[in-house]
Design an enzyme around this catalytic site. Structure first.
Site, PDB file in Angstrom:
ATOM      1  N   GLU A 145       0.991  -1.087   0.070  1.00 24.66           N
ATOM      2  CA  GLU A 145      -0.002   0.221  -0.014  1.00 24.66           C
ATOM      3  C   GLU A 145       0.861   1.204   0.035  1.00 24.66           C
ATOM      4  O   GLU A 145       2.127   1.111   0.364  1.00 24.66           O
ATOM      5  CB  GLU A 145      -0.957   0.075   1.300  1.00 24.66           C
ATOM      6  CG  GLU A 145      -2.115  -0.795   0.965  1.00 24.66           C
ATOM      7  CD  GLU A 145      -3.111  -1.275   2.181  1.00 24.66           C
ATOM      8  OE1 GLU A 145      -2.659  -0.548   3.283  1.00 24.66           O
ATOM      9  OE2 GLU A 145      -3.885  -1.948   2.030  1.00 24.66           O
ATOM     10  N   ASN A 146       0.307   2.374  -0.513  1.00 26.05           N
ATOM     11  CA  ASN A 146       0.863   3.399  -0.672  1.00 26.05           C
ATOM     12  C   ASN A 146       2.317   3.486  -1.406  1.00 26.05           C
ATOM     13  O   ASN A 146       3.187   4.447  -0.952  1.00 26.05           O
ATOM     14  CB  ASN A 146       1.086   4.216   0.788  1.00 26.05           C
ATOM     15  CG  ASN A 146      -0.104   4.405   1.579  1.00 26.05           C
ATOM     16  OD1 ASN A 146      -1.113   4.556   0.927  1.00 26.05           O
ATOM     17  ND2 ASN A 146      -0.254   3.817   2.797  1.00 26.05           N
ATOM     18  N   ARG A 147       2.412   2.901  -2.065  1.00 26.48           N
ATOM     19  CA  ARG A 147       3.600   2.773  -3.129  1.00 26.48           C
ATOM     20  C   ARG A 147       4.809   2.358  -2.194  1.00 26.48           C
ATOM     21  O   ARG A 147       5.965   2.453  -2.749  1.00 26.48           O
ATOM     22  CB  ARG A 147       3.689   4.000  -3.794  1.00 26.48           C
ATOM     23  CG  ARG A 147       2.932   4.133  -5.189  1.00 26.48           C
ATOM     24  CD  ARG A 147       1.762   3.183  -5.299  1.00 26.48           C
ATOM     25  NE  ARG A 147       1.005   3.218  -6.766  1.00 26.48           N
ATOM     26  CZ  ARG A 147       0.052   2.725  -6.980  1.00 26.48           C
ATOM     27  NH1 ARG A 147      -0.540   2.011  -5.998  1.00 26.48           N
ATOM     28  NH2 ARG A 147      -0.341   2.563  -8.205  1.00 26.48           N
ATOM     29  N   LEU A 148       4.798   1.802  -0.885  1.00 27.81           N
ATOM     30  CA  LEU A 148       5.781   1.559  -0.391  1.00 27.81           C
ATOM     31  C   LEU A 148       5.947  -0.135  -0.350  1.00 27.81           C
ATOM     32  O   LEU A 148       6.033  -0.952   0.399  1.00 27.81           O
ATOM     33  CB  LEU A 148       5.596   1.688   1.230  1.00 27.81           C
ATOM     34  CG  LEU A 148       5.224   3.137   1.720  1.00 27.81           C
ATOM     35  CD1 LEU A 148       4.883   3.392   3.202  1.00 27.81           C
ATOM     36  CD2 LEU A 148       6.403   3.982   1.077  1.00 27.81           C
ATOM     37  N   HIS A 149       6.506  -0.349  -1.830  1.00 28.62           N
ATOM     38  CA  HIS A 149       6.600  -1.804  -2.110  1.00 28.62           C
ATOM     39  C   HIS A 149       7.938  -2.405  -1.596  1.00 28.62           C
ATOM     40  O   HIS A 149       8.850  -1.710  -1.248  1.00 28.62           O
ATOM     41  CB  HIS A 149       6.504  -1.755  -3.841  1.00 28.62           C
ATOM     42  CG  HIS A 149       5.552  -1.036  -4.267  1.00 28.62           C
ATOM     43  ND1 HIS A 149       4.178  -1.156  -3.927  1.00 28.62           N
ATOM     44  CD2 HIS A 149       5.580  -0.162  -5.234  1.00 28.62           C
ATOM     45  CE1 HIS A 149       3.717  -0.349  -4.817  1.00 28.62           C
ATOM     46  NE2 HIS A 149       4.428   0.573  -5.572  1.00 28.62           N
TER      47      HIS A 149
END
Ligand SMILES: Cc1cc2nc3c(=O)[nH]c(=O)nc-3n(C[C@H](O)[C@H](O)[C@H](O)COP(=O)(O)O)c2cc1C
Length: 230
Positions: free
Chosen positions: A201-205
Site C-alpha cells: 500500500e501507498n507505493r511502499l513496495h
C-alpha cells in the site's frame, strides 16, 4: 482472451487514472529462501495456483552489439540452479542479439497478484540432447510449427506460412517422429541478480534482490540480498 469487441471510450482508459490498491501483505528478508531459485519456486507455485493465465510467460529483453534493446514474451520451460530455460528459433532476432551480446533480462509480470520477478544474467544455448528431449515432449503441431517458421524474417503473406506448414505436414506425417529442427533450441539464462517485487500500500513496495557473489561452481557461489527503495 478478449471478453467483447466493444472499444472503450478514451476516458475509461486514461492510464494516469488507473490505480489499484495493492495487498498489504509484504515480503520480509526473514521469509526469503536461501537462494533465488527456491524463492522463485515458491512464488511461481503461488502464481500457478492463484489462477494466473500463463504464469510462465516472461518478457525477455536483449540488446544488440550497439546496445539497442528489444523485448518479447516467451514461455519459461524449466528452471533450476543452473538458470531459467526458454526455447526459440536460433535464427530469430533475439537469438541473433544474444549471439552478439549475451546479457539478458527476464521479467515475470504477475500483475494480478501484485508481484513481479526480474532476472538479469547471461544466456547460453542449452545442449542438443536437452533440446531434443524437450522438442519430443511438444505436441505434433508445435513440432511442425518450429520447423515451419523462419522466425523474425519477413514473410510474403499468410499463405506462405500456411503452405510451409502443409508441406511439412506432408513430409512428416502425424504419428511418425519429427526430427529436431537444427535452427531451433533452448537458451538457459544464468542469473546474476533476481529481484522479487511485492506491491504494498501507498507505493511502499517491497523489493528484495538476490545478487550473485563468487564465481562459477556450486561451492564458490553465494547470494547477497539487498533491499531497494521502491
Ligand atoms: C504468451 C506468449 C508466449 C510466447 N512464447 C514464445 C516462446 O516460448 N518462444 C518463442 O520463440 N516465441 C514465443 N512467443 C513469440 C515471441 O513473443 C516473439 O514474437 C518471437 O519469439 C519472435 O521474437 P524476436 O523476433 O524478437 O526474436 C510468445 C508470445 C507470446 C505472446
Amino acid at each position: 482472451m478478449l471478453q467483447d469487441e466493444r472499444v472503450p471510450e478514451a476516458d475509461e482508459l486514461d492510464p494516469a487514472a488507473m490505480r489499484v490498491h495493492y495487498r498489504s501483505q509484504g515480503l520480509a528478508e526473514a521469509d526469503l529462501a536461501p537462494d533465488p531459485y527456491e524463492q522463485f519456486r515458491r512464488w511461481f507455485a503461488q502464481a500457478a495456483t492463484g489462477g494466473l493465465y500463463e504464469p510462465n510467460a516472461m518478457v525477455v529483453s536483449t540488446a544488440d552489439a550497439a546496445g539497442r534493446p528489444s523485448s518479447r514474451t516467451v514461455l519459461l520451460k524449466g528452471y533450476d540452479e543452473r538458470g531459467f530455460v526458454f526455447y526459440t528459433n536460433y535464427t530469430s532476432r533475439k537469438a541473433r542479439e544474444l549471439g552478439e551480446n549475451p546479457h539478458v533480462s527476464l521479467l515475470f509480470p504477475w500483475h494480478s497478484i501484485a508481484r513481479q520477478v526480474i532476472v538479469t544474467g547471461t544466456a547460453d544455448r542449452v545442449g542438443r540432447d536437452e533440446t531434443a528431449a524437450y522438442f519430443r515432449s511438444r505436441p505434433y503441431g508445435s513440432q511442425l510449427g518450429a520447423w515451419a517458421s523462419d522466425q523474425s524474417a519477413t514473410v510474403a503473406g499468410r499463405a506462405q506460412l500456411d503452405d510451409s506448414y502443409a508441406e511439412l505436414a506432408a513430409r512428416y506425417p502425424e504419428g511418425e517422429p519429427v526430427p529436431v529442427p537444427p535452427g531451433w533450441g533452448g537458451f538457459r539464462v544464468r542469473a546474476e541478480s533476481v529481484e522479487f517485487w511485492q506491491g504494498r500500500e501507498n507505493r511502499l513496495h517491497d523489493r528484495l534482490r538476490y545478487v550473485r557473489e563468487g564465481g562459477r561452481g556450486a561451492a564458490a557461489e553465494g547470494w547477497r540480498v539487498e533491499r531497494l527503495w521502491p
